[in-house]
Design a protein around this motif. Sequence first.
Motif, PDB file in Angstrom:
ATOM      1  N   ASP A   1       0.837  -1.194   0.000  1.00  0.00           N
ATOM      2  CA  ASP A   1       0.000   0.000   0.000  1.00  0.00           C
ATOM      3  C   ASP A   1       0.875   1.248   0.000  1.00  0.00           C
ATOM      4  O   ASP A   1       2.095   1.161  -0.145  1.00  0.00           O
ATOM      5  CB  ASP A   1      -0.968  -0.009   1.180  1.00  0.00           C
ATOM      6  N   PHE A   2       0.252   2.392   0.172  1.00  0.00           N
ATOM      7  CA  PHE A   2       0.961   3.666   0.072  1.00  0.00           C
ATOM      8  C   PHE A   2       2.131   3.785   1.046  1.00  0.00           C
ATOM      9  O   PHE A   2       3.102   4.495   0.775  1.00  0.00           O
ATOM     10  CB  PHE A   2      -0.007   4.836   0.266  1.00  0.00           C
ATOM     11  N   SER A   3       2.086   3.081   2.149  1.00  0.00           N
ATOM     12  CA  SER A   3       3.176   3.164   3.132  1.00  0.00           C
ATOM     13  C   SER A   3       4.508   2.670   2.553  1.00  0.00           C
ATOM     14  O   SER A   3       5.565   2.989   3.082  1.00  0.00           O
ATOM     15  CB  SER A   3       2.829   2.384   4.397  1.00  0.00           C
ATOM     16  N   LEU A   4       4.457   1.905   1.471  1.00  0.00           N
ATOM     17  CA  LEU A   4       5.675   1.386   0.838  1.00  0.00           C
ATOM     18  C   LEU A   4       6.118   2.222  -0.363  1.00  0.00           C
ATOM     19  O   LEU A   4       7.047   1.835  -1.077  1.00  0.00           O
ATOM     20  CB  LEU A   4       5.459  -0.061   0.384  1.00  0.00           C
ATOM     21  N   PHE A   5       5.477   3.367  -0.580  1.00  0.00           N
ATOM     22  CA  PHE A   5       5.745   4.171  -1.772  1.00  0.00           C
ATOM     23  C   PHE A   5       7.240   4.436  -1.977  1.00  0.00           C
ATOM     24  O   PHE A   5       7.808   4.109  -3.019  1.00  0.00           O
ATOM     25  CB  PHE A   5       4.973   5.491  -1.718  1.00  0.00           C
ATOM     26  N   ASN A   6       7.894   5.033  -0.995  1.00  0.00           N
ATOM     27  CA  ASN A   6       9.313   5.381  -1.143  1.00  0.00           C
ATOM     28  C   ASN A   6      10.207   4.154  -1.253  1.00  0.00           C
ATOM     29  O   ASN A   6      11.120   4.114  -2.088  1.00  0.00           O
ATOM     30  CB  ASN A   6       9.777   6.279   0.007  1.00  0.00           C
ATOM     31  N   ASP A   7       9.951   3.149  -0.431  1.00  0.00           N
ATOM     32  CA  ASP A   7      10.763   1.933  -0.465  1.00  0.00           C
ATOM     33  C   ASP A   7      10.637   1.224  -1.810  1.00  0.00           C
ATOM     34  O   ASP A   7      11.632   0.729  -2.353  1.00  0.00           O
ATOM     35  CB  ASP A   7      10.365   0.976   0.654  1.00  0.00           C
ATOM     36  N   PHE A   8       9.428   1.160  -2.345  1.00  0.00           N
ATOM     37  CA  PHE A   8       9.229   0.481  -3.622  1.00  0.00           C
ATOM     38  C   PHE A   8       9.924   1.244  -4.742  1.00  0.00           C
ATOM     39  O   PHE A   8      10.601   0.654  -5.585  1.00  0.00           O
ATOM     40  CB  PHE A   8       7.732   0.307  -3.917  1.00  0.00           C
ATOM     41  N   ARG A   9       9.792   2.560  -4.744  1.00  0.00           N
ATOM     42  CA  ARG A   9      10.441   3.366  -5.778  1.00  0.00           C
ATOM     43  C   ARG A   9      11.962   3.195  -5.712  1.00  0.00           C
ATOM     44  O   ARG A   9      12.624   3.028  -6.735  1.00  0.00           O
ATOM     45  CB  ARG A   9      10.056   4.830  -5.649  1.00  0.00           C
ATOM     46  N   GLU A  10      12.519   3.215  -4.519  1.00  0.00           N
ATOM     47  CA  GLU A  10      13.963   3.028  -4.357  1.00  0.00           C
ATOM     48  C   GLU A  10      14.407   1.640  -4.830  1.00  0.00           C
ATOM     49  O   GLU A  10      15.531   1.484  -5.309  1.00  0.00           O
ATOM     50  CB  GLU A  10      14.367   3.229  -2.902  1.00  0.00           C
ATOM     51  N   ALA A  11      13.540   0.658  -4.707  1.00  0.00           N
ATOM     52  CA  ALA A  11      13.888  -0.712  -5.098  1.00  0.00           C
ATOM     53  C   ALA A  11      14.158  -0.830  -6.597  1.00  0.00           C
ATOM     54  O   ALA A  11      15.053  -1.566  -7.006  1.00  0.00           O
ATOM     55  CB  ALA A  11      12.771  -1.671  -4.688  1.00  0.00           C
ATOM     56  N   TYR A  12      13.410  -0.115  -7.414  1.00  0.00           N
ATOM     57  CA  TYR A  12      13.616  -0.227  -8.864  1.00  0.00           C
ATOM     58  C   TYR A  12      14.344   0.957  -9.481  1.00  0.00           C
ATOM     59  O   TYR A  12      14.937   0.835 -10.558  1.00  0.00           O
ATOM     60  CB  TYR A  12      12.291  -0.452  -9.596  1.00  0.00           C
ATOM     61  N   GLU A  13      14.330   2.105  -8.825  1.00  0.00           N
ATOM     62  CA  GLU A  13      14.896   3.327  -9.397  1.00  0.00           C
ATOM     63  C   GLU A  13      16.366   3.171  -9.789  1.00  0.00           C
ATOM     64  O   GLU A  13      16.806   3.708 -10.802  1.00  0.00           O
ATOM     65  CB  GLU A  13      14.743   4.462  -8.389  1.00  0.00           C
ATOM     66  N   GLN A  14      17.105   2.414  -9.014  1.00  0.00           N
ATOM     67  CA  GLN A  14      18.522   2.219  -9.295  1.00  0.00           C
ATOM     68  C   GLN A  14      18.777   1.453 -10.593  1.00  0.00           C
ATOM     69  O   GLN A  14      19.886   1.457 -11.114  1.00  0.00           O
ATOM     70  CB  GLN A  14      19.183   1.488  -8.126  1.00  0.00           C
TER      71      GLN A  14
END
Length: 101
Positions: free
Chosen positions: A23-36
């Motif tokens: 859910d939204f609570s994982l927004f930053n963590d999820f983005r960081e997971a693939y952004e690299q």
Amino acid sequence: MSITVTEHKNKGVVEISVVGSFDFSLFNDFREAYEQFVGSPYKHFTIDIESVEYLDSAALGMLLSMKASLGEDVEVKIEGANGFIRNILMISRFDKRFTIV
């Protein structure tokens, strides 16, 4: 709730595993997971949601943002969805943009 990233260099695959509520609570963590990996040679990504009990519209948006960031030439596979979550993905027509297994 957690996210882990595993690079399978020999297979050319990046696996992102989500545990708990997606859910939204994982927004930053999820983005960081693939952004690299944006612009990297990896063209195959697996999102493992076998341990996800709950998925909301924010999670759907995060998956779409990931796909857009990585590019149309990148395959994103969503695997391990339980029946309820699989139904949400199918109703939302995610099978048109992602491989769902």
